[in-house]
Design a protein around this motif. Sequence first.
Motif, PDB file in Angstrom:
ATOM      1  N   UNK A 162       2.861 -13.702  18.140  1.00 24.38           N
ATOM      2  CA  UNK A 162       3.388 -12.801  19.155  1.00 24.38           C
ATOM      3  C   UNK A 162       2.348 -12.397  20.171  1.00 24.38           C
ATOM      4  N   UNK A 163       2.459 -11.155  20.621  1.00 20.86           N
ATOM      5  CA  UNK A 163       1.651 -10.663  21.732  1.00 20.86           C
ATOM      6  C   UNK A 163       0.963  -9.358  21.370  1.00 20.86           C
ATOM      7  N   UNK A 164      -0.169  -9.118  22.019  1.00 18.92           N
ATOM      8  CA  UNK A 164      -0.911  -7.868  21.861  1.00 18.92           C
ATOM      9  C   UNK A 164      -1.276  -7.332  23.236  1.00 18.92           C
ATOM     10  N   UNK A 165      -1.331  -6.017  23.355  1.00 14.77           N
ATOM     11  CA  UNK A 165      -1.761  -5.415  24.617  1.00 14.77           C
ATOM     12  C   UNK A 165      -2.393  -4.058  24.377  1.00 14.77           C
ATOM     13  N   UNK A 197       9.290 -21.363  17.073  1.00 16.88           N
ATOM     14  CA  UNK A 197       8.070 -20.633  16.715  1.00 16.88           C
ATOM     15  C   UNK A 197       8.441 -19.226  16.253  1.00 16.88           C
ATOM     16  N   UNK A 198       7.945 -18.788  15.082  1.00 18.17           N
ATOM     17  CA  UNK A 198       8.337 -17.477  14.535  1.00 18.17           C
ATOM     18  C   UNK A 198       7.647 -16.313  15.237  1.00 18.17           C
ATOM     19  N   UNK A 199       8.073 -16.023  16.437  1.00 13.55           N
ATOM     20  CA  UNK A 199       7.441 -14.954  17.225  1.00 13.55           C
ATOM     21  C   UNK A 199       8.055 -13.615  16.827  1.00 13.55           C
ATOM     22  N   UNK A 200       7.366 -12.910  15.952  1.00 15.88           N
ATOM     23  CA  UNK A 200       7.914 -11.691  15.372  1.00 15.88           C
ATOM     24  C   UNK A 200       7.003 -10.478  15.532  1.00 15.88           C
ATOM     25  N   UNK A 201       5.921 -10.617  16.322  1.00 17.88           N
ATOM     26  CA  UNK A 201       4.901  -9.566  16.330  1.00 17.88           C
ATOM     27  C   UNK A 201       4.640  -9.038  17.732  1.00 17.88           C
ATOM     28  N   UNK A 202       4.700  -7.718  17.853  1.00 18.07           N
ATOM     29  CA  UNK A 202       4.213  -7.011  19.034  1.00 18.07           C
ATOM     30  C   UNK A 202       3.144  -6.050  18.557  1.00 18.07           C
ATOM     31  N   UNK A 203       1.886  -6.411  18.784  1.00 16.94           N
ATOM     32  CA  UNK A 203       0.765  -5.581  18.376  1.00 16.94           C
ATOM     33  C   UNK A 203       0.431  -4.651  19.541  1.00 16.94           C
ATOM     34  N   UNK A 204       0.922  -3.440  19.448  1.00 14.14           N
ATOM     35  CA  UNK A 204       0.688  -2.457  20.519  1.00 14.14           C
ATOM     36  C   UNK A 204       0.975  -1.076  19.973  1.00 14.14           C
ATOM     37  N   UNK A 205       0.327  -0.102  20.589  1.00 15.80           N
ATOM     38  CA  UNK A 205       0.450   1.267  20.124  1.00 15.80           C
ATOM     39  C   UNK A 205      -0.789   1.709  19.386  1.00 15.80           C
ATOM     40  N   UNK A 218       7.283  -2.152  19.059  1.00 12.96           N
ATOM     41  CA  UNK A 218       6.040  -2.524  18.373  1.00 12.96           C
ATOM     42  C   UNK A 218       6.308  -2.793  16.899  1.00 12.96           C
ATOM     43  N   UNK A 219       5.686  -3.844  16.385  1.00 17.28           N
ATOM     44  CA  UNK A 219       5.803  -4.155  14.958  1.00 17.28           C
ATOM     45  C   UNK A 219       4.493  -3.931  14.207  1.00 17.28           C
ATOM     46  N   UNK A 220       3.399  -3.784  14.952  1.00 12.60           N
ATOM     47  CA  UNK A 220       2.091  -3.548  14.352  1.00 12.60           C
ATOM     48  C   UNK A 220       1.369  -2.543  15.226  1.00 12.60           C
ATOM     49  N   UNK A 221       1.127  -1.346  14.700  1.00 11.55           N
ATOM     50  CA  UNK A 221       0.454  -0.309  15.480  1.00 11.55           C
ATOM     51  C   UNK A 221      -0.951  -0.128  14.923  1.00 11.55           C
ATOM     52  N   UNK A 222      -1.903   0.072  15.835  1.00  7.03           N
ATOM     53  CA  UNK A 222      -3.317   0.059  15.481  1.00  7.03           C
ATOM     54  C   UNK A 222      -3.872   1.486  15.571  1.00  7.03           C
ATOM     55  N   UNK A 223      -4.136   2.085  14.420  1.00  4.71           N
ATOM     56  CA  UNK A 223      -4.646   3.453  14.392  1.00  4.71           C
ATOM     57  C   UNK A 223      -6.019   3.478  13.742  1.00  4.71           C
TER      58      UNK A 223
END
Length: 234
Positions: A162-165, A197-205, A218-223
């Motif tokens: 997926x994508x990250x921002x 392609x198993x695009x299942x991830x939004x790394x944001x937050x 968002x599916x993955x949040x970074x704290x």
Amino acid sequence: MTDNALPASLASARQRLEHALIDAGRPVNDASLLAVSKTKPASMIRQASALGQREFGENYLQEALDKQAELADLDDLVWHFIGPLQSNKTRAVAENFAWLHTIDRLKIAKRLSEQRPPHLAPLNVCLQVNISREPSKSGVMPEDVEALAQEVAALPGLKLRGLMAIPAPAESLAAQRQPLAEMRKLLSALQKALPDTPLDTLSMGMSDDLEAAVLEGATLVRLGTAIFGARNTT
């Protein structure tokens, strides 16, 4: 932060994510918490692991490798590299991490694919998008995402997820949501362009915009600070 404060702060972070998911009308298991442990000692990662945290994000390669060596007995930890990656450091990431969030050019992706050990599963990767078009930030421009994704998805040693921002800071919830909504639309477009392609991830937050990110999928949040306290600078 002292080790004694970690149980309460980790519980608070988990509760915050759960409340954000409920407010967004999403299942409470629809997003995961990535504990960003940069500058924090391995002892705190060990304690967080004992409290059930499995996924950890690191920005600095040598620091991360040192922690991995110290925590080698914890074989169920999932290590994410979330910092910028130079060409001369790709092998160490390919050999020691399960995830990389910061691919923004094909050269890096090709090196990682070639250097991923064959006994390991393909490296999970996200494309980093410069969604706010900031000159000082890394990331592929939104209009170039699909072309890069097509090439990365074809590399055998990688698994494009997926994508990250990291959007530019914004004060209001509405302003925070705007670039994050663009990320959601970018991922949706990619899912249509790459149906196999198993695009299942939004790394944001992160700490300041977690709620906005969850509202936008968002599916993955970074704290980091919210879990481990202020970053160590010495």
